[in-house]
Enzyme design. Structure first.
Site, PDB file in Angstrom:
ATOM      1  CB  THR A  39     -95.275  15.970   4.641  1.00 52.98           C
ATOM      2  OG1 THR A  39     -95.548  16.199   3.240  1.00 52.98           O
ATOM      3  CG2 THR A  39     -95.931  14.680   5.085  1.00 52.98           C
ATOM      4  CB  SER A  55     -91.831  19.273  -0.001  1.00 56.26           C
ATOM      5  OG  SER A  55     -93.192  19.337  -0.345  1.00 56.26           O
ATOM      6  CG  HIS A 105     -88.950  22.854  -0.516  1.00 60.30           C
ATOM      7  ND1 HIS A 105     -88.734  22.635   0.824  1.00 60.30           N
ATOM      8  CD2 HIS A 105     -90.309  22.895  -0.663  1.00 60.30           C
ATOM      9  CE1 HIS A 105     -89.892  22.553   1.459  1.00 60.30           C
ATOM     10  NE2 HIS A 105     -90.856  22.704   0.579  1.00 60.30           N
ATOM     11  CG  ASP A 154    -102.070  26.121   5.276  1.00 60.48           C
ATOM     12  OD1 ASP A 154    -103.062  25.474   5.703  1.00 60.48           O
ATOM     13  OD2 ASP A 154    -101.054  25.567   4.836  1.00 60.48           O
ATOM     14  CG  HIS A 155    -107.240  24.930   4.118  1.00 55.09           C
ATOM     15  ND1 HIS A 155    -107.864  24.163   3.165  1.00 55.09           N
ATOM     16  CD2 HIS A 155    -106.344  24.103   4.708  1.00 55.09           C
ATOM     17  CE1 HIS A 155    -107.388  22.950   3.188  1.00 55.09           C
ATOM     18  NE2 HIS A 155    -106.468  22.883   4.114  1.00 55.09           N
ATOM     19  CG  ASP A 173    -110.585  27.096  -0.094  1.00 55.32           C
ATOM     20  OD1 ASP A 173    -109.628  26.409  -0.498  1.00 55.32           O
ATOM     21  OD2 ASP A 173    -111.774  26.757  -0.249  1.00 55.32           O
ATOM     22  N   GLY A 174    -106.871  28.013  -0.323  1.00 53.64           N
ATOM     23  CA  GLY A 174    -105.948  28.107  -1.455  1.00 53.64           C
ATOM     24  C   GLY A 174    -106.507  27.602  -2.760  1.00 53.64           C
ATOM     25  CB  THR A 227    -108.823  18.126   1.068  1.00 58.02           C
ATOM     26  OG1 THR A 227    -108.098  18.309   2.302  1.00 58.02           O
ATOM     27  CG2 THR A 227    -108.236  16.943   0.316  1.00 58.02           C
TER      28      THR A 227
END
Length: 266
Positions: free
Chosen positions: A98, A100, A105, A150-151, A182-183, A257
């Protein structure tokens, strides 16, 4: 008749439909509100325009600094979410995540405010729509650098496309840089950072990896999942090997994840 309920995680439901997330906060940070006040606040900041939305966030004292207000005015939320952009509620944007709610924010920007200065270097993990990268760039100014990761490849593309609409100059000058990564491991290639924002709930072990990429004096704001109970935390690096962790708010975020798990829920 609309039936309004708020559960202990801060999820507001109207007629059993999730409408918004609200904040359960220690009084030392933001005043603790009654359930009736929280139910009202959850959608009282919604507007018909970006200007009205931001004005209400300021009037309710969620936005406390003028420069944060100006940054949120400069970034039009309609460039990042297709439907009901000025509603103060989280909205699904695909790929299991989503965007936010605007009030979340605003809270995160306020907690990072002391570090959002000209020349700052910022990292946004789980950049998703790209909106928080744009907020950081607008808040810090033209000589800052904002790195977003972002992954999910499609989300990196989405971030780039949205930022191209909202802040094309920042992209062209590489003041905003967006990467597939991969954050959970941060983004060491551009470290160290003055501030880091994470937009999904991290596991405690992963947080220790990310916080090591802060400059001394830097700050991380992140949701952390402690066996199903989430909180928003502020982590300040006060020495080379010393960190101070402060609980801020009770929240509910999507989990951080691996790509396969995230897309399986999509």
């Amino acid at each position: 008749m609309n039936v309004v309920s708020i559960d202990t995680s801060g999820i507001v439901c109207i007629n059993s439909r999730i409408e918004a997330l609200v904040i359960i906060s220690p009084a030392s940070v933001y005043p603790i509100l009654s359930c009736a006040q929280l139910a009202t606040m959850a959608w009282s900041c919604s507007g018909q325009s970006n200007e009205e939305l931001v004005s209400k966030l300021r009037t309710t004292n969620i936005i406390k600094h003028d420069f944060i207000k100006q940054a949120m005015l400069e970034v039009d939320r309609a460039n990042f979410v297709a439907t009901r952009p000025y509603e103060d509620a989280p909205q699904r944007i695909g790929y299991g995540i989503t965007i936010s709610a605007p009030h979340m924010h605003a809270y995160c920007l306020e907690y990072l405010a002391p570090l959002l200065k000209p020349g700052a270097k910022c990292l946004d993990i789980g950049c998703g729509s790209g909106i928080f990268c744009s907020y950081l760039s607008a808040a810090c100014g033209s000589d800052s650098t904002v790195v977003g990761v972002d992954h999910i490849p499609e989300l990196v593309t989405m971030s780039k496309d949205n930022c191209e609409k909202d802040c094309p100059d920042a992209l062209a000058s590489q003041r905003v840089q967006l990467y597939l990564a991969d954050g959970r491991k941060g983004f060491a290639a551009e470290a160290p950072y003055d501030c880091i924002h994470i937009g999904a709930a991290m596991q405690p072990d992963d947080v220790s990896v990310v916080q090591s990429q802060l400059k001394v004096g830097g700050r991380l704001v992140t949701p952390i999942d402690h066996t199903g109970r989430q909180g928003l935390y502020q982590i300040d690096r006060i020495g080379e090997d010393e960190f101070k962790t402060t609980f801020l708010l009770g929240v509910r975020y999507v989990p951080m994840t691996d790509p396969e798990s995230q897309l399986a829920a999509f």
